[in-house]
Motif scaffolding. Structure first.
Motif, PDB file in Angstrom:
ATOM      1  N   LEU A   1      46.731 122.746  35.638  1.00 32.57           N
ATOM      2  CA  LEU A   1      47.601 122.578  36.804  1.00 32.57           C
ATOM      3  C   LEU A   1      47.838 123.924  37.474  1.00 32.57           C
ATOM      4  CD1 LEU A   1      49.404 120.764  38.546  1.00 32.57           C
ATOM      5  CD2 LEU A   1      51.267 121.242  36.951  1.00 32.57           C
ATOM      6  N   PHE A   2      48.095 124.942  36.685  1.00 33.11           N
ATOM      7  CA  PHE A   2      48.304 126.286  37.221  1.00 33.11           C
ATOM      8  C   PHE A   2      47.065 126.777  37.962  1.00 33.11           C
ATOM      9  CE2 PHE A   2      47.940 130.903  36.657  1.00 33.11           C
ATOM     10  CZ  PHE A   2      49.069 131.306  37.362  1.00 33.11           C
ATOM     11  N   LEU A   3      45.878 126.612  37.358  1.00 32.97           N
ATOM     12  CA  LEU A   3      44.638 127.039  37.999  1.00 32.97           C
ATOM     13  C   LEU A   3      44.384 126.267  39.296  1.00 32.97           C
ATOM     14  CD1 LEU A   3      42.282 127.458  34.928  1.00 32.97           C
ATOM     15  CD2 LEU A   3      43.193 129.258  36.398  1.00 32.97           C
ATOM     16  N   PHE A   4      44.683 124.983  39.306  1.00 36.38           N
ATOM     17  CA  PHE A   4      44.501 124.167  40.501  1.00 36.38           C
ATOM     18  C   PHE A   4      45.412 124.645  41.631  1.00 36.38           C
ATOM     19  CE2 PHE A   4      45.745 120.529  43.123  1.00 36.38           C
ATOM     20  CZ  PHE A   4      44.502 120.204  43.640  1.00 36.38           C
ATOM     21  N   ILE A   5      46.658 124.910  41.303  1.00 35.09           N
ATOM     22  CA  ILE A   5      47.619 125.368  42.319  1.00 35.09           C
ATOM     23  C   ILE A   5      47.215 126.738  42.844  1.00 35.09           C
ATOM     24  CG2 ILE A   5      49.997 126.116  42.680  1.00 35.09           C
ATOM     25  CD1 ILE A   5      50.827 123.833  40.764  1.00 35.09           C
ATOM     26  N   MET A   6      46.836 127.653  41.971  1.00 29.67           N
ATOM     27  CA  MET A   6      46.438 128.988  42.406  1.00 29.67           C
ATOM     28  C   MET A   6      45.160 128.930  43.252  1.00 29.67           C
ATOM     29  SD  MET A   6      48.849 130.832  41.539  1.00 29.67           S
ATOM     30  CE  MET A   6      48.170 132.382  42.049  1.00 29.67           C
ATOM     31  N   GLY A   7      44.241 128.071  42.879  1.00 32.61           N
ATOM     32  CA  GLY A   7      43.018 127.910  43.662  1.00 32.61           C
ATOM     33  C   GLY A   7      43.301 127.355  45.042  1.00 32.61           C
ATOM     34  N   SER A   8      44.231 126.434  45.117  1.00 31.72           N
ATOM     35  CA  SER A   8      44.595 125.849  46.407  1.00 31.72           C
ATOM     36  C   SER A   8      45.264 126.874  47.302  1.00 31.72           C
ATOM     37  CB  SER A   8      45.537 124.664  46.206  1.00 31.72           C
ATOM     38  OG  SER A   8      44.894 123.653  45.473  1.00 31.72           O
ATOM     39  N   ILE A   9      46.098 127.701  46.724  1.00 31.42           N
ATOM     40  CA  ILE A   9      46.803 128.717  47.509  1.00 31.42           C
ATOM     41  C   ILE A   9      45.813 129.752  48.035  1.00 31.42           C
ATOM     42  CG2 ILE A   9      48.442 130.623  47.363  1.00 31.42           C
ATOM     43  CD1 ILE A   9      50.060 128.876  45.406  1.00 31.42           C
TER      44      ILE A   9
END
Length: 87
Positions: free
Chosen positions: A9-17
């Motif tokens: 979830l953290f990696l997904f959010i950081m990638g989206s940002i």
């Protein structure tokens, strides 16, 4: 389950940002407001292909390699090379 879900979830959010960053090299992004249609034109006049002097040298090399394997493949490659370009 939580131990594996949270890092993803953290990696997904950081990638989206980071995917939302915009780098404006010239002009102002606000000038694009109201534009609904634009045309992209590709110019292949000075194509540079790494490790080759020019496009003709690249095509000759690739065509020769294909002709060694199967007669006619070199010319087919050249035809497809130019047909793949948008008109």
């Amino acid at each position: 389950m939580k131990k594996t879900f949270l890092p993803f979830l953290f990696l997904f959010i950081m990638g989206s940002i980071s995917a939302q960053r915009l780098n404006v090299e010239q002009g102002n992004i606000k000038n694009l407001k109201g534009i609904t249609l634009y045309k992209v034109v590709f110019d292949y006049t000075d194509v540079n292909i790494p490790k080759f002097k020019d496009e003709a040298a690249f095509l000759k090399d690739k065509m020769d390699k294909r002709e060694e394997k199967k007669a006619g493949d070199g010319e087919r490659f050249k035809k497809e090379w130019f047909n793949d370009r948008p008109r």
